[in-house]
Design an enzyme around this catalytic site. Structure first.
Site, PDB file in Angstrom:
ATOM      1  N   GLU A 179      -0.439 -27.837 -31.707  1.00 16.96           N
ATOM      2  CA  GLU A 179      -0.050 -27.416 -32.995  1.00 16.96           C
ATOM      3  C   GLU A 179      -1.196 -27.893 -34.181  1.00 16.96           C
ATOM      4  O   GLU A 179      -0.950 -28.501 -34.924  1.00 16.96           O
ATOM      5  CB  GLU A 179       1.249 -28.235 -33.744  1.00 16.96           C
ATOM      6  CG  GLU A 179       1.937 -27.608 -32.841  1.00 16.96           C
ATOM      7  CD  GLU A 179       3.692 -28.126 -33.419  1.00 16.96           C
ATOM      8  OE1 GLU A 179       3.720 -29.188 -34.133  1.00 16.96           O
ATOM      9  OE2 GLU A 179       4.725 -27.327 -33.088  1.00 16.96           O
ATOM     10  N   GLU A 372       8.302 -24.998 -27.052  1.00 16.27           N
ATOM     11  CA  GLU A 372       9.186 -25.886 -27.948  1.00 16.27           C
ATOM     12  C   GLU A 372      10.064 -24.963 -28.615  1.00 16.27           C
ATOM     13  O   GLU A 372       9.774 -24.089 -29.117  1.00 16.27           O
ATOM     14  CB  GLU A 372       8.454 -26.334 -28.725  1.00 16.27           C
ATOM     15  CG  GLU A 372       7.636 -27.500 -28.449  1.00 16.27           C
ATOM     16  CD  GLU A 372       6.995 -28.625 -29.546  1.00 16.27           C
ATOM     17  OE1 GLU A 372       7.386 -28.784 -30.616  1.00 16.27           O
ATOM     18  OE2 GLU A 372       5.746 -29.225 -29.200  1.00 16.27           O
TER      19      GLU A 372
HETATM   20  C1  BG6 Z   1       6.914 -30.043 -32.932  1.00 17.35           C
HETATM   21  C2  BG6 Z   1       5.847 -31.069 -32.202  1.00 17.35           C
HETATM   22  O1  BG6 Z   1       6.301 -29.639 -34.069  1.00 17.35           O
HETATM   23  O2  BG6 Z   1       8.337 -30.287 -33.532  1.00 17.35           O
HETATM   24  C3  BG6 Z   1       6.643 -32.255 -31.704  1.00 17.35           C
HETATM   25  O3  BG6 Z   1       4.985 -30.507 -31.484  1.00 17.35           O
HETATM   26  C4  BG6 Z   1       7.865 -32.662 -32.490  1.00 17.35           C
HETATM   27  O4  BG6 Z   1       5.863 -33.179 -31.325  1.00 17.35           O
HETATM   28  C5  BG6 Z   1       8.960 -31.090 -32.519  1.00 17.35           C
HETATM   29  O5  BG6 Z   1       8.662 -33.425 -31.760  1.00 17.35           O
HETATM   30  C6  BG6 Z   1      10.304 -31.587 -33.360  1.00 17.35           C
HETATM   31  O6  BG6 Z   1       9.997 -32.171 -34.680  1.00 17.35           O
HETATM   32  P1  BG6 Z   1      10.581 -33.534 -35.004  1.00 17.35           P
HETATM   33  O7  BG6 Z   1       9.947 -33.814 -36.164  1.00 17.35           O
HETATM   34  O8  BG6 Z   1      11.960 -33.090 -35.243  1.00 17.35           O
HETATM   35  O9  BG6 Z   1      10.398 -34.251 -33.857  1.00 17.35           O
END
Ligand code: BG6
Length: 476
Positions: A179, A372
């Site tokens: 990202e 993700e």
């Molecule tokens: C993504 C990141 O943007 O979102 C992760 O690559 C992150 O590292 C994930 O954990 C979820 O976001 P958060 O802030 O809820 O952990």
């Protein structure tokens, strides 16, 4: 679905491993970033994190994370039980080069990941390795202001070359950076950079991004020399947004926002050159970016093979009428009256995933992978489990749209890897209570807890989805 579609899960070293000072690991920037929900967001955004020492006033959840460094082999057993055929994880830079500056890598770190990769290989779980996921050695952050310095390129390429050489028989898929576009919202965490000295932060960002883009291209170059079969991916945070309505100003503003925060960096990594809208931004604002003609050739000659992205929610933009706001993954946007949101305000939009997949594939025409996706929920363990039907519903809806994108729209998608397949420390807010996993981890926000793992209801559901290659999505 293709027979060899990648079903698995994703995590990152700094959110999963802990063991911050074990086996020669050096400290990394996130070790100095306090947790605590909004507190982390405010400290990071204001550039007020003390990178020189930790304070008793705060908790630093990434130091111990979820004890993954110690429990990885048990966790791989859980992956196997869930029928994973792939696993996206990241390598901690400071386990390989503790300060970033050493000439020789730390043997213990190199051997640790080798054992992990050998275990995955034994179970036919394909590793998809992120080389840098929000992690820069603290020494590089202190001395070079992270990616602001051109010298950071060589330090990173050295690390990447080491791991690509060491694991050339064990890894085929590499994602040099997680990202890159998130640097705009969390510069210290993503870039290891404090941008406070810039009158226009975008100028500082462009400088850092140019260095990361060059590093990305150089890693592709070295990697293809090490093993021509390696596949490299760009990876961008899905920050997709809709114009609130058909007002032409909203249409134009949203398009510009998408160029600036969504497409800019993947445009360069995939097409090999800066898009005109970016060159105009640089020119019109007199940003002092040192592009050499060699740099531009490196970018052009070393593009990536696939595009990876995260997708959690969509935003809405209205520049004409003021509206209520809500949070998103690092971004803020306006409330979409047609969507529900998670407890953290992230708007749940499965159809948006299909829209986004179409947009990406039309634009780039290279294979895509979702690395993700998921929903963060504050959950409690009851009778040794969590009945997380809401997570199953969230994923059912997203998988259905993903299948439509493949089957009806012809998008070339080769994998789906939910984020935080096991509960880990949240990146933006530094909490344990924002849980994404199929596996519950008994650790609380204050670090207390047994660290034990428990299967949630979604664990068996996802195992069945994978076994049926996405055809059986029923929750029974
Ligand atoms: C993504 C990141 O943007 O979102 C992760 O690559 C992150 O590292 C994930 O954990 C979820 O976001 P958060 O802030 O809820 O952990």
């Amino acid at each position: 679905m293709k027979e060899n579609f990648f079903w698995g899960g994703a995590s990152s070293a700094s959110q999963y491993e802990g063991a911050y000072n074990k086996d020669g690991r050096g400290e990394t920037v996130i070790d100095f970033v306090p947790g605590g929900g909004n507190q982390r967001v405010m400290l990071v955004r204001s550039g007020k994190v003390n990178i020189n020492e930790r304070s008793d006033q705060y908790l630093y959840p990434n130091l111990d994370a979820i004890d993954g460094y110690e429990q990885i082999f048990n966790d791989i057993e859980l992956m196997r039980e869930m029928n994973f055929n792939s696993y996206r994880f990241s390598i901690s830079w400071t386990r390989i080069y503790p300060s970033g500056y050493e000439e020789e890598p730390n043997k213990a770190g190199v051997e640790y990941y080798r054992k992990v990769l050998e275990k995955l290989s034994e179970y036919n779980i394909e590793p998809i390795v992120t080389i840098s996921h929000y992690e820069n050695p603290i020494e590089v952050v202190r001395n070079k202001n992270g990616w602001e310095s051109r010298e950071t390129i060589d330090l990173f390429v050295k690390m990447a070359t080491t791991v690509m050489t060491e694991y050339k028989e064990l890894v085929r898929f590499w994602i040099p950076f997680n990202e890159m576009n998130a640097g705009e919202f969390m510069p210290l965490i993503c870039l290891g950079t404090n941008l406070n000295s810039y009158k226009n932060k975008r100028e500082g960002l462009f400088k850092c991004w140019h260095h990361q883009l060059l590093a990305n291209a150089l890693v592709v170059k070295c990697g293809k020399e090490i093993n021509p079969d390696f596949k490299f991916g760009s990876m961008i945070a899905g920050m997709y947004s809709y114009p609130f309505d058909c007002h032409p100003e909203n249409q134009m503003a949203n398009r510009q926002q998408m160029q600036r925060i969504q497409f800019l960096l993947s445009d360069v990594m995939i097409r090999g050159h800066y898009p005109n809208y970016a060159l105009k931004e640089i020119e019109n604002n007199n940003y002092d970016i040192n592009f050499t003609s060699d740099d531009l050739a490196i970018l052009q000659e070393n593009t990536v093979d696939f595009h990876a992205f995260s997708y959690y929610q969509t935003n809405v933009l209205d520049v004409v009428t003021p509206r209520d706001e809500t949070a998103g993954n690092m971004t803020r946007g306006m409330k979409n009256p047609f969507l529900e949101a998670s407890e953290w305000g992230w708007q749940i939009d499965p159809i948006g995933l299909r829209v986004f997949l179409n947009e990406l594939y039309e634009r780039y025409e290279i294979p895509l992978i979702i690395v993700e996706n998921g929903i963060g929920v504050n959950e409690e363990l009851k009778n040794d489990t969590v009945v997380d039907d809401y997570r199953i519903e969230y994923m059912q809806a997203h998988i259905k749209q993903m299948k439509l994108a493949i089957e009806e729209d012809g998008v070339d998608l080769f994998g789906y890897m939910p984020w935080g397949w096991i509960d880990i420390v949240s990146a933006s807010t530094g909490e344990m209570s924002k849980r994404y996993g199929f596996v519950y981890v008994d650790i609380n926000n204050d670090g207390s807890g047994t660290k034990k793992r428990y299967k949630k209801k979604s664990f068996n559901w996802f195992a069945k989805v994978i076994k049926s290659n996405g055809t059986d999505l029923e929750n029974n």
